[in-house]
Scaffold this motif. Sequence first.
Motif, mmCIF file in Angstrom:
data_model
loop_
_atom_site.group_PDB
_atom_site.id
_atom_site.type_symbol
_atom_site.label_atom_id
_atom_site.label_comp_id
_atom_site.label_asym_id
_atom_site.label_seq_id
_atom_site.Cartn_x
_atom_site.Cartn_y
_atom_site.Cartn_z
ATOM 1 N N ILE A 84 0.428 -1.028 -0.167
ATOM 2 C CA ILE A 84 -0.243 -0.156 0.379
ATOM 3 C C ILE A 84 0.897 1.194 -0.205
ATOM 4 C CG2 ILE A 84 -0.514 0.121 2.280
ATOM 5 C CD1 ILE A 84 -3.149 0.905 2.053
ATOM 6 N N LEU A 85 0.122 2.449 -0.886
ATOM 7 C CA LEU A 85 0.336 3.103 -0.423
ATOM 8 C C LEU A 85 -0.354 4.643 -0.312
ATOM 9 C CD1 LEU A 85 2.992 5.529 -1.994
ATOM 10 C CD2 LEU A 85 1.908 5.902 -3.949
ATOM 11 N N ILE A 86 0.731 5.221 1.014
ATOM 12 C CA ILE A 86 -0.165 6.160 2.066
ATOM 13 C C ILE A 86 0.648 7.373 1.560
ATOM 14 C CG2 ILE A 86 -0.683 7.284 3.840
ATOM 15 C CD1 ILE A 86 -0.201 4.198 4.627
ATOM 16 N N ILE A 87 -0.693 8.502 0.729
ATOM 17 C CA ILE A 87 -0.746 9.858 0.318
ATOM 18 C C ILE A 87 -0.334 10.587 1.474
ATOM 19 C CG2 ILE A 87 -1.011 11.379 -1.394
ATOM 20 C CD1 ILE A 87 -1.638 9.167 -3.704
ATOM 21 N N GLY A 88 -0.327 11.861 1.486
ATOM 22 C CA GLY A 88 -0.065 13.004 2.409
ATOM 23 C C GLY A 88 0.474 13.998 2.426
ATOM 24 N N THR A 89 0.475 14.550 3.540
ATOM 25 C CA THR A 89 1.130 15.875 3.061
ATOM 26 C C THR A 89 2.240 16.121 3.914
ATOM 27 O OG1 THR A 89 0.115 17.299 4.569
ATOM 28 C CG2 THR A 89 -0.687 17.554 2.787
ATOM 29 N N SER A 90 2.280 15.576 4.858
ATOM 30 C CA SER A 90 3.983 15.287 5.316
ATOM 31 C C SER A 90 4.063 14.108 6.064
ATOM 32 C CB SER A 90 4.239 15.998 6.638
ATOM 33 O OG SER A 90 2.973 15.819 7.893
ATOM 34 N N ASP A 91 5.702 13.460 6.082
ATOM 35 C CA ASP A 91 5.643 12.123 7.157
ATOM 36 C C ASP A 91 4.831 11.867 7.911
ATOM 37 O OD1 ASP A 91 7.278 11.607 4.998
ATOM 38 O OD2 ASP A 91 9.318 12.303 6.281
ATOM 39 N N LYS A 92 4.566 12.804 9.116
ATOM 40 C CA LYS A 92 4.273 12.915 10.196
ATOM 41 C C LYS A 92 2.237 12.522 9.943
ATOM 42 C CE LYS A 92 2.582 15.489 14.141
ATOM 43 N NZ LYS A 92 2.725 17.275 14.780
ATOM 44 N N MET A 93 1.813 12.920 8.522
ATOM 45 C CA MET A 93 0.022 12.962 8.375
ATOM 46 C C MET A 93 0.456 11.444 8.031
ATOM 47 S SD MET A 93 -1.925 14.500 5.264
ATOM 48 C CE MET A 93 -3.783 13.795 5.434
ATOM 49 N N THR A 94 1.220 10.870 7.085
ATOM 50 C CA THR A 94 1.612 9.658 6.875
ATOM 51 C C THR A 94 1.565 8.770 7.426
ATOM 52 O OG1 THR A 94 3.887 9.606 5.858
ATOM 53 C CG2 THR A 94 1.690 10.058 4.469
ATOM 54 N N LYS A 95 2.793 8.384 8.234
ATOM 55 C CA LYS A 95 2.585 7.749 9.929
ATOM 56 C C LYS A 95 1.765 7.999 10.604
ATOM 57 C CE LYS A 95 7.880 8.811 10.428
ATOM 58 N NZ LYS A 95 8.133 9.524 11.105
ATOM 59 N N ASN A 96 1.146 9.086 11.078
ATOM 60 C CA ASN A 96 -0.637 9.074 11.560
ATOM 61 C C ASN A 96 -1.620 8.582 10.790
ATOM 62 O OD1 ASN A 96 -2.655 10.100 13.124
ATOM 63 N ND2 ASN A 96 -2.102 11.975 13.219
ATOM 64 N N ILE A 97 -1.283 8.113 9.595
ATOM 65 C CA ILE A 97 -2.824 7.072 9.060
ATOM 66 C C ILE A 97 -1.816 5.785 9.321
ATOM 67 C CG2 ILE A 97 -3.816 6.686 6.570
ATOM 68 C CD1 ILE A 97 -3.397 9.913 6.456
ATOM 69 N N ALA A 98 -0.814 5.259 8.617
ATOM 70 C CA ALA A 98 0.026 4.293 9.373
ATOM 71 C C ALA A 98 -0.657 3.080 10.227
ATOM 72 C CB ALA A 98 0.793 4.365 8.528
ATOM 73 N N GLN A 99 -0.861 4.451 11.544
ATOM 74 C CA GLN A 99 -0.977 3.992 13.112
ATOM 75 C C GLN A 99 -2.244 4.210 13.082
ATOM 76 O OE1 GLN A 99 0.224 6.934 15.441
ATOM 77 N NE2 GLN A 99 0.060 5.409 17.011
ATOM 78 N N ARG A 100 -3.077 4.579 12.838
ATOM 79 C CA ARG A 100 -4.637 4.515 12.651
ATOM 80 C C ARG A 100 -5.326 3.395 11.831
ATOM 81 N NH1 ARG A 100 -7.073 9.192 14.928
ATOM 82 N NH2 ARG A 100 -6.329 11.173 15.326
#
Length: 270
Positions: A84-100
Amino acid sequence: MKVCSLSGPSGTGKSTSALVFAHKIGVEAIIDDGLLIVNGVKVAGISAKFEKNTITAVRRAIFTEETHREEVIKALDSYSVQSILIIGTSDKMTKNIAQRLALGPIETYYYVEDIRSQKEIQKAKFIRQTQGKHVMPIPYRQVEQNFFKRLIQKGKEIFTPKREKIGETTIVRPDFQQEYIEIEKQVYVQLLMYCCNQQDIVQKVEQIQFSLGEQAKATISLQLKMPIDYLLPRRLYQLQEEIQRSFFQHFGYELDVINLYVHAALHKRK
């Protein structure tokens, strides 16, 4: 599961390039703005672009709502997603999504500069700022059209170099994208006209055509002054360079194509 991140500022064209990039790195699924997309098709989630304001759009994109999050987690399991590829505006955002979404740690971080040229990024920003357009990497038929009051249109079909279809994009203008500066086409034409008329070799500008789509393209028909006692290609290249410089100065992006056609060379009428 193989988990990758793609991040970059809003409006730089991440969603536009997502399908091609995911295919290139061998990833089957994409998380983008609250949607789960598998092999180019939306299978779960609600897009943040359906929201009425930026705050709720961000909350939707990072899966703060329990029902939304559970729907996507369930779909990940039922579709047996392995990459899976997570798209976001920052590393912090994509890490947050991966965790959730309980996806595990992100293995590889990519950035929009890795997949798009500076020229493409500049043009994407310009289109976002002047037209308020957003791209969704899902087919037109899958977009809830009643959500959008101002604009919804088909984007393009995405193919591999072997002409295998990867997916489609759809262009929308969400309700929260209300602040943008609309530039009339005539403004571009007037700038082109001005650039040409500033050149001492130009007798008359006969016709100008300008389009801003997949390519930013200008086509200009000219009459030149007589006599032509100079190296013509060099002077035309100089005119192209001046047009490019002026476009970047005024609009912050470069034209992809500048076609100059010389139809005649005439003495100035007295």
